[in-house]
Structure formats: C-alpha cells, structure tokens
Scaffold this motif. Structure first.
Motif, PDB file in Angstrom:
ATOM      1  N   THR A  76       4.281   6.098  -4.734  1.00 52.42           N
ATOM      2  CA  THR A  76       4.644   6.138  -6.148  1.00 52.42           C
ATOM      3  C   THR A  76       3.721   7.062  -6.917  1.00 52.42           C
ATOM      4  O   THR A  76       4.165   7.952  -7.654  1.00 52.42           O
ATOM      5  CB  THR A  76       4.618   4.726  -6.747  1.00 52.42           C
ATOM      6  OG1 THR A  76       5.576   3.905  -6.071  1.00 52.42           O
ATOM      7  CG2 THR A  76       4.947   4.761  -8.229  1.00 52.42           C
ATOM      8  N   ILE A  77       2.417   6.854  -6.758  1.00 50.99           N
ATOM      9  CA  ILE A  77       1.454   7.680  -7.496  1.00 50.99           C
ATOM     10  C   ILE A  77       1.572   9.144  -7.066  1.00 50.99           C
ATOM     11  O   ILE A  77       1.565  10.056  -7.905  1.00 50.99           O
ATOM     12  CB  ILE A  77       0.023   7.149  -7.268  1.00 50.99           C
ATOM     13  CG1 ILE A  77      -0.131   5.764  -7.919  1.00 50.99           C
ATOM     14  CG2 ILE A  77      -1.005   8.116  -7.835  1.00 50.99           C
ATOM     15  CD1 ILE A  77      -1.500   5.157  -7.720  1.00 50.99           C
ATOM     16  N   ILE A 118       2.195   1.855  -3.472  1.00 51.85           N
ATOM     17  CA  ILE A 118       1.180   2.417  -4.373  1.00 51.85           C
ATOM     18  C   ILE A 118       0.980   3.906  -4.108  1.00 51.85           C
ATOM     19  O   ILE A 118       1.008   4.733  -5.025  1.00 51.85           O
ATOM     20  CB  ILE A 118      -0.145   1.649  -4.220  1.00 51.85           C
ATOM     21  CG1 ILE A 118       0.018   0.207  -4.707  1.00 51.85           C
ATOM     22  CG2 ILE A 118      -1.270   2.346  -4.982  1.00 51.85           C
ATOM     23  CD1 ILE A 118      -1.191  -0.663  -4.448  1.00 51.85           C
ATOM     24  N   LEU A 168       2.083   1.952 -12.024  1.00 51.72           N
ATOM     25  CA  LEU A 168       1.686   2.925 -11.000  1.00 51.72           C
ATOM     26  C   LEU A 168       2.200   4.322 -11.334  1.00 51.72           C
ATOM     27  O   LEU A 168       1.474   5.313 -11.181  1.00 51.72           O
ATOM     28  CB  LEU A 168       2.213   2.487  -9.640  1.00 51.72           C
ATOM     29  CG  LEU A 168       1.601   1.217  -9.041  1.00 51.72           C
ATOM     30  CD1 LEU A 168       2.304   0.849  -7.741  1.00 51.72           C
ATOM     31  CD2 LEU A 168       0.108   1.396  -8.805  1.00 51.72           C
ATOM     32  N   THR A 177       0.831  -1.203   0.000  1.00 46.86           N
ATOM     33  CA  THR A 177       0.000   0.000   0.000  1.00 46.86           C
ATOM     34  C   THR A 177       0.863   1.251   0.000  1.00 46.86           C
ATOM     35  O   THR A 177       0.572   2.231  -0.700  1.00 46.86           O
ATOM     36  CB  THR A 177      -0.926  -0.013   1.228  1.00 46.86           C
ATOM     37  OG1 THR A 177      -1.701  -1.208   1.236  1.00 46.86           O
ATOM     38  CG2 THR A 177      -1.854   1.193   1.210  1.00 46.86           C
ATOM     39  N   ILE A 194       4.675  -3.531 -12.407  1.00 47.86           N
ATOM     40  CA  ILE A 194       3.661  -2.884 -11.570  1.00 47.86           C
ATOM     41  C   ILE A 194       4.090  -1.467 -11.206  1.00 47.86           C
ATOM     42  O   ILE A 194       3.270  -0.535 -11.199  1.00 47.86           O
ATOM     43  CB  ILE A 194       3.407  -3.727 -10.303  1.00 47.86           C
ATOM     44  CG1 ILE A 194       2.746  -5.051 -10.680  1.00 47.86           C
ATOM     45  CG2 ILE A 194       2.541  -2.955  -9.310  1.00 47.86           C
ATOM     46  CD1 ILE A 194       2.557  -5.991  -9.511  1.00 47.86           C
ATOM     47  N   SER A 195       5.373  -1.288 -10.913  1.00 48.22           N
ATOM     48  CA  SER A 195       5.876   0.058 -10.595  1.00 48.22           C
ATOM     49  C   SER A 195       5.728   0.992 -11.786  1.00 48.22           C
ATOM     50  O   SER A 195       5.339   2.158 -11.629  1.00 48.22           O
ATOM     51  CB  SER A 195       7.341  -0.025 -10.157  1.00 48.22           C
ATOM     52  OG  SER A 195       7.487  -0.830  -9.018  1.00 48.22           O
TER      53      SER A 195
END
Length: 295
Positions: free
Chosen positions: A185-186, A182, A280, A179, A276-277
């Motif tokens: 990063t965003i 996420i 994101l 979490t 995934i990175s």
C-alpha cells in the motif's frame, strides 16, 4: 469553500493525467486488503469456533474400579490440588452403559448381549475456561494420568493439538499478509504520487512563484492518497463479502460449513480495516511529498 473546490479540481486533473498508474494502485490496494481480510476472517472464525468447542472441553479419566465415597473425596482433593476446575463428576459403569446406549440410538439393540458393567468407570473433569491453553491441558492430563487406579486419560488430544497448530499457522499468515498490505500500500501509493509530482513539476514551480500556499499544493496529493485507501479497501471488503456469500450459498446443505456458524466481519471491524488502509495510503502520499515536493 473556493479552496476546496479548487483542490478537488486539482485532484480530478491528477487522476486523469495518471489514470493508468492510479488504476494499478487501486487494484493493488484492493487485492492486498482482500488477501489480508480473507485470512483474518478465517482466523477470527477459527478463534470463535475454538471458544465454542472449548466450552465443551473435558478430560475423561478412565479408572480400573469404581471408587468408593472416601476414595472419591481423595481423588477430588488431588485434582483440585493441581488446579482449579469448574466441575468434577464421577461416572459409574452403569451410567457409562446408559450413556452409550443413548448415543447408539436405534442401534442400541447391539448391547442386548453385553453385560452392563463392561465399560470402565470414569471421572469427567472440566477445567476452568481461563486455563485451557494447550500446554496447560497437556500438563493437567499428565497429572491426572498419575492418579491412583487410572487406566487412561482422554481429551481429544489429536484434534485439540491439530486445531491449536492450525490457528497458530493462521496467525502467522495473518501477520504476513498484514505486512504485505502495509508494504504494498505505502509503496504503490508513494510511487503513484511520485509520478504525479514529476509530471507536474513545472506547474508546481509556477504555483510557488505566484505565491501558492503549502496547503494549496500539498492537499490534492494527500486527498489522492485518502481516495486510494478509501476506494481500494472498500472494493477489497466488498469483494470479500460477495465471495463469503457465494461460498455460503454454494456449500449450503449438509456439510462441515453448516456444523458451525461462520460470520462475516462486524461493521466496526470492516471500518477499522478501511481506516487503516486510508492511513497507510495517506502515509505513502505524505512521505513522497516530503521527499520530492520541496516546499
């Protein structure tokens, strides 16, 4: 071809203009990936360790007296009535004595003055591999303790429970760190892209007036997000790999770490984390463009 060359030049220009925030975002993404991957690596190795140890899981039912053939059959039927098991083995007092002597090895001479029937007979019950959850093992142990002539049931209760709760704790930490990955990063990528957009607001307005397409204006910002995700996650994974190798070298030799085979991520897992990175970071870039880039 000229479109992409122009886009790449714009990306380079954006990076130069906001290099401070770009570097901070890169470090944040790398650290977030490193934290998440670190705990996930421990968690995956603990699961593999649990599977290996679970292969040797057995419940030992200690009996008051050695059961005869008829009682053995009755006990077997009662055990299989509760659940399916891989195997059931009855161990006599003499077999228990011989096993104990083998375990003592060179110190087996301490048994010379001991009678060969001082150890209790037992039943070794190995449950099915798909029925080895902690609750299931506890229920099975309680059931076996009620069998006729049972003195005690052992399966390494304390160790099994501690290992189970430790893996549960690790799963929570992995979830929390995921979490964190996420959100940070965003947020960081969105913040950096926002600074870039605000710094080039006048230039972007001019590009709109001269007829620049939406793709021409948006693509450089999306590429920035992709680069942040690619470079940041790659640095994080590489840093974790170097840390992993250092720990293996530092603690090589007799010790806990050498009792089990700890392994790094497979290439597919590493690529999945990097992908995934990137996703994101791209999402962070896209959401910022949707909010601040009115085209």
């Amino acid at each position: 071809m000229s479109f992409w060359l122009t886009v790449i030049r714009q990306v380079g220009r954006n990076l130069r203009q906001t290099w401070g925030s770009q570097l901070m975002t890169l470090l944040t993404v790398s650290l977030s990936v490193l934290i998440f991957a670190f705990f996930y690596l421990i968690y995956s190795n603990m699961l593999n360790l649990g599977d290996k140890l679970g292969d040797d899981l057995s419940l030992i039912v200690y009996l008051e007296d050695e059961p005869g053939p008829e009682l053995q059959q009755q006990l077997t039927n009662k055990i299989r009535t509760f659940d399916e098991v891989e195997s059931i083995r009855f161990v006599t007092r003499a077999e228990a004595y011989d096993r104990f002597a083998v375990q003592l090895g060179e110190n087996s001479d301490v048994l010379n003055d001991m009678p060969k029937d001082f150890l209790p007979p037992s039943i070794e019950v190995i449950p099915m591999k798909n029925l080895r959850s902690l609750n299931q093992v506890k229920l099975f142990s309680s059931y076996l303790a009620r069998l006729p002539g049972t003195l005690k049931v052992q399966y390494g209760q304390d160790w099994v429970e501690r290992f189970y709760y430790f893996t549960r704790l690790l799963s929570i930490i992995v979830l929390l760190s995921g979490t964190l990955l996420i959100l940070t990063t965003i947020f960081m990528v969105a913040y950096t892209i926002r600074l870039t957009i605000l710094g080039r607001q006048a230039e972007l307005e001019l590009l709109r007036l001269v007829g620049a397409t939406n793709n021409y204006i948006r693509t450089p910002f999306l590429l920035e997000g992709v680069l942040q995700g690619l470079l940041g996650s790659s640095f994080g994974i590489v840093s974790l790999y170097l840390l992993f190798q250092w720990i293996k070298l530092r603690f090589s030799g007799p010790g806990f770490l050498n009792l089990f085979e700890f392994a790094f991520f497979s290439p597919w897992v590493s690529l999945t984390i990097i992908s995934i990175s990137i996703l994101l970071c791209t999402v962070g870039s896209f959401t910022t463009m949707q909010k601040f880039l009115r085209i």
